[in-house]
Design a protein around this motif. Structure first.
Motif, PDB file in Angstrom:
ATOM      1  N   ILE A  51     -73.057 -38.732  25.660  1.00  0.00           N
ATOM      2  CA  ILE A  51     -72.405 -37.447  25.919  1.00  0.00           C
ATOM      3  C   ILE A  51     -73.436 -36.340  26.137  1.00  0.00           C
ATOM      4  O   ILE A  51     -73.326 -35.574  27.105  1.00  0.00           O
ATOM      5  N   GLU A  55     -73.624 -34.279  29.652  1.00  0.00           N
ATOM      6  CA  GLU A  55     -73.473 -32.830  29.673  1.00  0.00           C
ATOM      7  C   GLU A  55     -74.740 -32.148  30.178  1.00  0.00           C
ATOM      8  O   GLU A  55     -74.685 -31.114  30.844  1.00  0.00           O
ATOM      9  N   ARG A  56     -75.883 -32.754  29.851  1.00  0.00           N
ATOM     10  CA  ARG A  56     -77.137 -32.172  30.301  1.00  0.00           C
ATOM     11  C   ARG A  56     -77.263 -32.252  31.825  1.00  0.00           C
ATOM     12  O   ARG A  56     -77.767 -31.335  32.464  1.00  0.00           O
ATOM     13  N   ALA A  59     -75.396 -29.417  33.188  1.00  0.00           N
ATOM     14  CA  ALA A  59     -76.086 -28.157  32.912  1.00  0.00           C
ATOM     15  C   ALA A  59     -77.300 -27.977  33.814  1.00  0.00           C
ATOM     16  O   ALA A  59     -77.569 -26.872  34.307  1.00  0.00           O
ATOM     17  N   ILE A  75     -67.329 -27.358  34.306  1.00  0.00           N
ATOM     18  CA  ILE A  75     -67.618 -28.388  33.305  1.00  0.00           C
ATOM     19  C   ILE A  75     -66.507 -28.354  32.266  1.00  0.00           C
ATOM     20  O   ILE A  75     -66.058 -27.286  31.863  1.00  0.00           O
ATOM     21  N   HIS A  77     -63.845 -31.106  29.346  1.00  0.00           N
ATOM     22  CA  HIS A  77     -63.655 -32.344  28.591  1.00  0.00           C
ATOM     23  C   HIS A  77     -62.226 -32.839  28.770  1.00  0.00           C
ATOM     24  O   HIS A  77     -61.284 -32.039  28.853  1.00  0.00           O
ATOM     25  N   PRO A  83     -66.635 -35.934  28.522  1.00  0.00           N
ATOM     26  CA  PRO A  83     -66.970 -34.811  29.398  1.00  0.00           C
ATOM     27  C   PRO A  83     -66.735 -35.152  30.870  1.00  0.00           C
ATOM     28  O   PRO A  83     -66.757 -36.328  31.262  1.00  0.00           O
ATOM     29  N   PHE A  85     -67.460 -33.151  34.984  1.00  0.00           N
ATOM     30  CA  PHE A  85     -67.790 -31.945  35.731  1.00  0.00           C
ATOM     31  C   PHE A  85     -67.332 -32.105  37.168  1.00  0.00           C
ATOM     32  O   PHE A  85     -67.324 -33.205  37.724  1.00  0.00           O
TER      33      PHE A  85
END
Length: 447
Positions: A51, A55-56, A59, A75, A77, A83, A85
């Motif tokens: 996760i 997420e990184r 980002a 972005i 969930h 997650p 995007f």
């Protein structure tokens, strides 16, 4: 995929699947805008780094506004905590698909793709981001996109240099795609932006010659050769100006200090080297023809355990073997089409008459004996050489096109030890032969 919604996005059909998630075509319900939505695989919940890594990636792309990097809209969930995007939906094809259709690209088109790609990498590098997975499937060639035709995708295994957060790569230090990975990345050593310079060099090599420097397969053999062997000169793998060899081989230097300092520097060096190269015509399917040709495929194999141990004597033997074969074939009148440390392909430039075929057959037997008595003597390795006569496709300009004899998998007998030839290659010859038990199309000339 099971879910029909990701936040305000209605998921419609799967576009692609990767190691970390599924990308779906979607529609933003409030506005009707088309999008591509990437959702993390459910089975990755068990991986504590999955996760944060997913997420990184989102980002990183959000913080990297560049015309040649895919745009992220949102972005969020899912209800189960996974997650996702949402990105811009691109229309066009991947560089992987372009290469599959064309075989290899002319220098001007290659530079037109590499230049914006290098600019995108430079922007990432300026923010301390190493992409770590530059490869044809992560480069998209978009249609009717105002921001730019070339789009860099997938920062899923990117590394943040000097990151203060916990490492997300400790248990999987060799994330990436082997044929395009720098040696230090293969070994899981610390790396910097020069790992991407290596990958861009390997990508340029593949675009210009049709294959990455050490072949496209991610096997134990390729891994060891990748770490220890010298990359071949591009001009030996394809009809290219030898002036392009130096900048590409510099980018592929085993020592990061020997490479260009940045991606744009590599592209500038290639452009300068190509200034004296005549702009080639892009081959088109309507301007092709087929003619008879004799093809020779040679394949080296080694015991996996010896390769895994990094046996230096074996690796040296593998590196020396095929140059002996290619020298014999060149002397017999064949043209080298492809050569790596473990395989080569050569073809006749004209239809083979019986005297020519005899010369090539004898050269193959002679090469096999030289290799077994020389580099491979006492080594846990085997050499197989196969000959066939079939169709070679070429453009009006003489450029060899994919298909026919270049599709080695369609006519070769697979792994073996010895020299074999088909009936077509042996037509009109009185050489001693014996049937090949594993493939009835072939006959052994030497084993």
């Amino acid at each position: 995929m099971d879910e029909r919604w990701a936040g305000p996005y209605r998921l419609e059909s799967v576009i692609a699947r990767g190691g970390f998630g599924v990308v779906a075509r979607a529609t933003h319900a409030p506005t009707g805008r088309a999008a591509a939505v990437k959702v993390m695989h459910a089975e990755l919940f068990a991986d504590p780094t999955a996760i944060p890594r997913f997420e990184r990636e989102a980002a990183i792309v959000c913080d990297l506004p560049h015309p040649n990097v895919v745009r992220v809209h949102e972005i969020g969930h899912l209800s189960d905590g996974r997650p996702y995007f949402a990105m811009e939906l691109l229309d066009g094809e991947s560089l992987d698909a372009r290469l599959a259709a064309a075989g290899r690209l002319p220098l001007p088109e290659t530079l037109d793709i590499l230049e914006p790609l290098a600019d995108a990498l430079a922007a990432a590098h300026a923010r301390g981001i190493v992409h770590r997975d530059i490869k044809p499937s992560n480069v998209f060639l978009a249609k009717n996109r105002a921001e730019g035709r070339v789009v860099l995708l997938d920062f899923g295994v990117a590394k943040l240099l000097d990151s203060a957060g916990p490492s997300l790569t400790a248990s999987r230090a060799t994330l990436g795609t082997l044929p395009f990975m720098a040696p230090e990345q293969v070994l899981g050593k610390p790396l910097d932006i020069r790992a991407d310079v290596y990958a861009l060099g390997a990508l340029a090599f593949a675009m210009l010659t049709g294959k990455p420097p050490f072949g496209a397969q991610a096997t134990a053999v390729v891994r060891q050769i990748h770490l220890h062997a010298r990359p071949p000169r591009p001009s030996e793998r394809a009809p290219l100006d030898p002036a392009l060899d130096e900048p590409l081989l510099r980018a592929l230097c085993r020592d990061p200090a020997g490479r260009q300092a940045s991606a744009p520097e590599l592209v500038r060096a290639l452009r300068a080297a190509g200034e004296t190269t005549k702009r080639p015509r892009t081959p088109g399917p309507a301007a092709s023809s087929a003619r008879p040709s004799m093809a020779v495929s040679a394949l080296l194999r080694a015991e996996a355990t010896a390769l895994a141990d990094g046996d230096e004597a074996l690796l040296s033997a593998l590196e020396m073997s095929l140059p002996l074969v290619s020298a014999e074939l060149a002397a017999a009148g064949l043209v080298l089409v492809e050569e790596t440390t473990t395989n080569l392909l050569a073809v006749s430039p004209t239809p083979p008459d019986p005297p020519f075929a005899r010369r090539v057959l004898e050269a193959c037997v002679r090469a096999y004996r030289r290799v077994l008595a020389g580099p491979l003597s006492g080594q846990p390795a085997a050499l197989g050489i196969a000959l066939h006569v079939g169709a070679l496709h070429a453009s009006e300009a003489g450029t060899i096109l994919p298909g026919g004899l270049l599709d080695v998998a369609a006519w070769s007998p697979g792994p073996l030890s010895g020299v074999v030839a088909t009936r077509e290659a042996l037509l009109g010859q009185d050489l001693p032969r014996s049937p090949c038990p594993s493939d009835g199309r072939f006959f052994f000339l030497e084993r």
